[in-house]
Design an enzyme around this catalytic site. Structure first.
Site, mmCIF file in Angstrom:
data_model
loop_
_atom_site.group_PDB
_atom_site.id
_atom_site.type_symbol
_atom_site.label_atom_id
_atom_site.label_comp_id
_atom_site.label_asym_id
_atom_site.label_seq_id
_atom_site.Cartn_x
_atom_site.Cartn_y
_atom_site.Cartn_z
ATOM 1 N N TYR A 48 0.866 -1.185 0.000
ATOM 2 C CA TYR A 48 0.000 0.000 0.000
ATOM 3 C C TYR A 48 0.905 1.239 0.000
ATOM 4 O O TYR A 48 0.862 2.091 0.887
ATOM 5 C CB TYR A 48 -0.979 0.000 1.183
ATOM 6 C CG TYR A 48 -2.271 0.704 0.811
ATOM 7 C CD1 TYR A 48 -3.150 0.140 -0.106
ATOM 8 C CD2 TYR A 48 -2.583 1.933 1.342
ATOM 9 C CE1 TYR A 48 -4.313 0.795 -0.475
ATOM 10 C CE2 TYR A 48 -3.749 2.607 0.976
ATOM 11 C CZ TYR A 48 -4.601 2.021 0.067
ATOM 12 O OH TYR A 48 -5.753 2.666 -0.301
ATOM 13 N N LEU A 49 1.702 1.306 -1.037
ATOM 14 C CA LEU A 49 2.824 2.247 -1.079
ATOM 15 C C LEU A 49 2.376 3.705 -1.111
ATOM 16 O O LEU A 49 1.364 4.049 -1.708
ATOM 17 C CB LEU A 49 3.689 1.973 -2.316
ATOM 18 C CG LEU A 49 4.275 0.564 -2.441
ATOM 19 C CD1 LEU A 49 5.154 0.477 -3.690
ATOM 20 C CD2 LEU A 49 5.061 0.157 -1.196
ATOM 21 N N HIS A 50 3.179 4.539 -0.464
ATOM 22 C CA HIS A 50 2.980 5.994 -0.491
ATOM 23 C C HIS A 50 4.347 6.645 -0.684
ATOM 24 O O HIS A 50 5.368 5.942 -0.816
ATOM 25 C CB HIS A 50 2.276 6.461 0.785
ATOM 26 C CG HIS A 50 2.937 5.998 2.054
ATOM 27 N ND1 HIS A 50 4.201 6.399 2.434
ATOM 28 C CD2 HIS A 50 2.517 5.133 3.018
ATOM 29 C CE1 HIS A 50 4.512 5.830 3.577
ATOM 30 N NE2 HIS A 50 3.518 5.045 3.948
ATOM 31 N N GLY A 52 6.390 7.948 1.253
ATOM 32 C CA GLY A 52 7.432 7.534 2.207
ATOM 33 C C GLY A 52 8.177 6.311 1.684
ATOM 34 O O GLY A 52 9.414 6.279 1.640
ATOM 35 N N HIS A 53 7.400 5.301 1.247
ATOM 36 C CA HIS A 53 8.037 4.109 0.671
ATOM 37 C C HIS A 53 8.842 4.483 -0.579
ATOM 38 O O HIS A 53 9.948 3.971 -0.795
ATOM 39 C CB HIS A 53 6.980 3.079 0.259
ATOM 40 C CG HIS A 53 6.121 2.565 1.376
ATOM 41 N ND1 HIS A 53 4.769 2.812 1.438
ATOM 42 C CD2 HIS A 53 6.415 1.803 2.456
ATOM 43 C CE1 HIS A 53 4.259 2.217 2.512
ATOM 44 N NE2 HIS A 53 5.242 1.606 3.156
ATOM 45 N N GLY A 163 12.769 3.283 7.011
ATOM 46 C CA GLY A 163 12.382 4.660 7.295
ATOM 47 C C GLY A 163 12.585 5.026 8.758
ATOM 48 O O GLY A 163 12.358 4.203 9.654
ATOM 49 N N GLN A 169 12.016 0.564 15.255
ATOM 50 C CA GLN A 169 12.257 -0.567 14.345
ATOM 51 C C GLN A 169 13.637 -0.472 13.714
ATOM 52 O O GLN A 169 14.374 -1.459 13.626
ATOM 53 C CB GLN A 169 11.185 -0.574 13.259
ATOM 54 C CG GLN A 169 11.440 -1.557 12.139
ATOM 55 C CD GLN A 169 10.283 -1.607 11.159
ATOM 56 O OE1 GLN A 169 9.303 -2.283 11.402
ATOM 57 N NE2 GLN A 169 10.387 -0.882 10.055
ATOM 58 N N MET A 200 3.458 10.381 6.677
ATOM 59 C CA MET A 200 2.754 9.450 5.799
ATOM 60 C C MET A 200 2.754 8.045 6.395
ATOM 61 O O MET A 200 3.745 7.612 6.983
ATOM 62 C CB MET A 200 3.412 9.422 4.427
ATOM 63 C CG MET A 200 3.162 10.691 3.668
ATOM 64 S SD MET A 200 3.548 10.492 1.944
ATOM 65 C CE MET A 200 3.235 12.151 1.385
#
Ligand code: AMP
Length: 300
Positions: A48-50, A52-53, A163, A169, A200
């Protein structure tokens, strides 16, 4: 052998995109690429890329010969009652976006292939996972480090990109790589925000318009904290109190945590230094959002 080698070479020259679902095929493909002397760069995601990805992928494109994106909603990092089955998915759209930023391989394994019924081995980083999201989502990081370790073994990257949005993480993965002597470099990429400052996230689609407005409390409270620090405030307790007050102003916001931590050890700090990070996790209705920033830095 010769034919498949040519396929991979052609794939790299033409920037065509290959979709791999089987772990065995991914493993064989990585072995072949490495045999050809290609440098593999890897961006793991849940899809579900945006933007940020995409910023991770653009960074990855610069850093190697073959850019691999994984799309895998990892069940073992979701707790009871969390949003695993609801998590947004749109594979075709993701593939189109991946192609637009020069991804060479999309690796999208099935859950059953990565976790057969007798799966029994987990990777767990201690210490760093006792705080923040690790405290409020027991077992979450064990799921993350286990799947990332498996993906590293299948994709065999020289560099993997994560990110800073998921600050803890990133720290946990760096520690896993160091502690287990994994032979790759981990790169962190800054948080990409919407025009109004909201970080995002694939989960932002869960927010209705009223909740979306309230979600701005996360970034606004971060700006407030940065302004306090710029004005000379150094007491974590005072800054945390101001941040909590700003967030609690929103009717649907329920704070999970507001903490100021050392950027390396993630230990809570009482007096703010240039390495101190403010980290917040807040539920707006059913949606859990996180954000963070170094208190001495400006927010874009
Ligand atoms: P996810 O698909 O949410 O698991 O995220 C995959 C990767 O994208 C992780 O390394 C995230 O930290 C990173 N990421 C997610 N949102 C952002 C963002 N707004 N800015 C930068 N990186 C992000």
């Amino acid at each position: 052998m010769e034919a498949s080698r040519m396929t991979i070479t052609a794939l790299n020259n033409k920037r065509d995109l290959r979709i791999i679902e089987s772990p065995e095929e991914m493993h064989a493909c990585a072995a072949e690429l490495i045999g050809q002397g290609q440098r593999i760069v890897f961006v793991p995601t849940m899809g579900y890329l945006h933007e940020g990805h995409l910023s991770l992928l653009r960074e990855g494109r610069r850093l190697g010969d073959v850019l691999v994106l994984s799309i895998f909603v990892n069940p073992i990092q979701f707790g009871e009652g969390e949003d695993f089955s609801l998590y947004p998915r749109d594979f075709q759209r993701d593939v189109d976006l991946a192609r637009s930023v020069g991804v060479d391989i999309v690796f999208a394994p099935d859950v059953e292939e990565l976790y057969p019924p007798d799966f029994a081995t987990y990777v767990e980083v201690g210490g760093l996972t006792d705080t923040l999201c690790g405290r409020s989502r027991p077992g979450h990081f064990r799921g993350v480090t286990t799947v990332v370790c498996k993906l590293f073994n299948l994709v065999r990257p020289r560099v993997a990109i994560f990110g800073q949005k998921d600050f803890q993480q990133l720290a946990v993965i760096r520690r896993m790589v160091r502690d287990l002597n994994m032979d790759l470099e981990i790169r962190g990429v800054p948080i990409v925000r919407e025009a109004d400052g909201l970080a995002m996230s694939s989960r932002n689609v869960y927010l209705d318009s009223g909740q979306r407005r309230q979600a701005l409390a996360l970034v606004e409270s971060q700006r407030l904290a940065a302004a306090l620090v710029a004005a000379g405030e150094r007491s974590s307790a005072a800054i945390i109190a101001a941040v909590r007050q700003r967030i609690e102003h929103e009717p649907d916001a329920v704070i999970d945590y507001v903490q100021i931590c050392d950027g390396d050890s993630l230990a809570d700090v009482e007096v703010v230094t240039s390495n101190s990070v403010l980290l917040v996790a807040v539920r707006i209705g059913k949606t859990r959002l996180i954000d963070n920033h170094y208190l001495f830095e400006e927010i874009s």
